[in-house]
Design an enzyme around this catalytic site. Structure first.
Site, PDB file in Angstrom:
ATOM      1  N   TYR A  63       0.529  -1.187  -0.173  1.00 48.27           N
ATOM      2  CA  TYR A  63      -0.015   0.068  -0.177  1.00 48.27           C
ATOM      3  C   TYR A  63       0.851   1.315  -0.061  1.00 48.27           C
ATOM      4  O   TYR A  63       0.295   2.499  -0.305  1.00 48.27           O
ATOM      5  CB  TYR A  63      -0.836   0.019   1.117  1.00 48.27           C
ATOM      6  CG  TYR A  63      -1.876  -1.214   1.126  1.00 48.27           C
ATOM      7  CD1 TYR A  63      -2.185  -1.888   0.333  1.00 48.27           C
ATOM      8  CD2 TYR A  63      -2.476  -1.565   2.493  1.00 48.27           C
ATOM      9  CE1 TYR A  63      -2.877  -3.055  -0.029  1.00 48.27           C
ATOM     10  CE2 TYR A  63      -3.319  -2.657   2.501  1.00 48.27           C
ATOM     11  CZ  TYR A  63      -3.519  -3.347   1.400  1.00 48.27           C
ATOM     12  OH  TYR A  63      -4.295  -4.692   1.463  1.00 48.27           O
ATOM     13  N   HIS A 134       0.421 -11.923   1.467  1.00 46.21           N
ATOM     14  CA  HIS A 134      -0.599 -11.181   0.691  1.00 46.21           C
ATOM     15  C   HIS A 134      -0.968 -11.964  -0.239  1.00 46.21           C
ATOM     16  O   HIS A 134      -2.453 -11.822  -0.648  1.00 46.21           O
ATOM     17  CB  HIS A 134       0.179  -9.770   0.255  1.00 46.21           C
ATOM     18  CG  HIS A 134      -0.580  -8.647   0.096  1.00 46.21           C
ATOM     19  ND1 HIS A 134      -0.315  -7.447   0.018  1.00 46.21           N
ATOM     20  CD2 HIS A 134      -1.944  -8.518  -0.227  1.00 46.21           C
ATOM     21  CE1 HIS A 134      -1.168  -6.419  -0.218  1.00 46.21           C
ATOM     22  NE2 HIS A 134      -2.495  -7.241  -0.478  1.00 46.21           N
TER      23      HIS A 134
END
Length: 335
Positions: A63, A134
């Protein structure tokens, strides 16, 4: 803080002792994917969430596009109450080439350790509460991944192992090496694929479930617009659900959901979150927002109880979810 603001119900995520507020907060959109970053708005939203009893905050190396910006934002926001909250972050991408961000995977043990040290530094903390892979890396056995995170847990740098977008076989293999506490995967009234095989598997193993994009990336709100109205750096400009044909069908469904919510005296956003909470007490959604007002609206959904008739009406409106794929084919996780 008022008494009402302190009573967000708690939920257990898994069977390893992890307990958090029933609604969490995703921070991705504060620095990427939804237009220009808004760090100050994000920090205000995080601090308002804490006032409302939200204790579960989700970030990731990705992010910040490898810069750590999202983790630093979260670390700065929770600095004064770090010990009261649960921070989750993620590893699993090769972010060395900015032109290839989000495409190349890397869950080699040495890379997991490198990312973990970076995340600890960016967050300004001495431990990561939940460390997720992830995305599953087909080039690295999941046993090696779980073993490495298990070592980090033994060293006190991490508390719980999480997986994201993993299928039942991978989950079982990881869990056999080190207990998996949490699985994070997209789930909403729009996206229901996990119901067939994934949710039964995690429940069999005693693993908590964290739905990301619980509001359909913003479609399940009162602020949706056609794809062409979003800038190029906003993922909704290319998301399949916003494209002509799909957009109209989804908008019609949201209109019906909004009418149901209005009859209940709540917003369509609260209806969508309450629907998720009603799917099991092992579920903690993490809606993302950079708005303190939206944070309060989302948190209030934890106090909504839907009737069997409400749930049946939602199923009638969206029996199999929304129109359009959740990712382009090249980005779709393979379970």
């Amino acid at each position: 803080m008022t008494q009402h603001e302190q009573d967000l119900p708690k939920r257990a995520l898994g069977t390893q002792g992890l307990e958090v507020g029933a609604i969490g907060l995703g921070t991705m959109g504060m620095t990427m994917a939804y237009g220009a970053p808004d760090e100050e708005g994000g920090i205000a939203a995080i601090r308002r969430a804490y006032e409302l009893g939200v204790t579960f905050y989700d970030t990731a190396e990705l992010y910040g596009m490898g810069t750590g910006s999202n983790e630093r934002l979260l670390g700065r926001a929770v600095r004064d109450f770090r010990d009261d909250v649960v921070i989750a972050t993620k590893f699993g991408f090769d972010l060395s080439d900015p032109r290839n961000v989000g495409a190349a995977l890397d869950s080699r043990p040495e890379h997991i350790r490198e990312v973990t040290e970076n995340s600890l530094r960016h967050l300004g903390t001495d431990r990561i509460d939940v460390l997720y892979q992830h995305r599953v890396d087909p080039d690295v056995p999941i046993e090696d991944v779980a073993g490495t995170v298990g070592e980090l847990i033994a060293e006190g740098k991490v508390r719980y192992l999480g997986l994201s977008e993993a299928g039942p076989d991978v989950i079982r293999r990881a869990h056999a090496v080190h207990p998996v506490s949490v699985l994070q995967t997209e789930y909403s009234v729009f996206e229901r694929a996990v119901e067939a095989d994934v949710l039964p598997a995690v429940r069999e193993l005693g693993i908590g479930f964290v739905p990301y994009s619980p509001l359909g990336r913003g479609f399940l709100t009162d602020a949706v617009r056609p794809a062409a109205d979003y800038p190029a750096d906003d993922m909704r400009s290319w998301d399949d659900r916003w494209q002509p044909g799909n957009y109209e069908r989804n908008l019609a469904a949201v209109g019906e959901l909004t009418a149901l919510a209005r009859d209940r005296g709540i917003t369509v956003t609260q209806l969508a979150l309450a629907w998720l909470l009603a799917q099991g007490d092992d579920i903690v959604p993490i809606p993302g927002t950079r708005s303190a007002r939206r944070v309060a609206e989302n948190a209030a959904a934890a106090h909504v109880t839907l009737t069997p008739q409400d749930l049946a009406r939602v199923k009638e409106i969206l029996p199999r979810g929304g129109a359009g794929s959740r990712y382009p084919e090249a980005m779709m996780p393979s379970w």
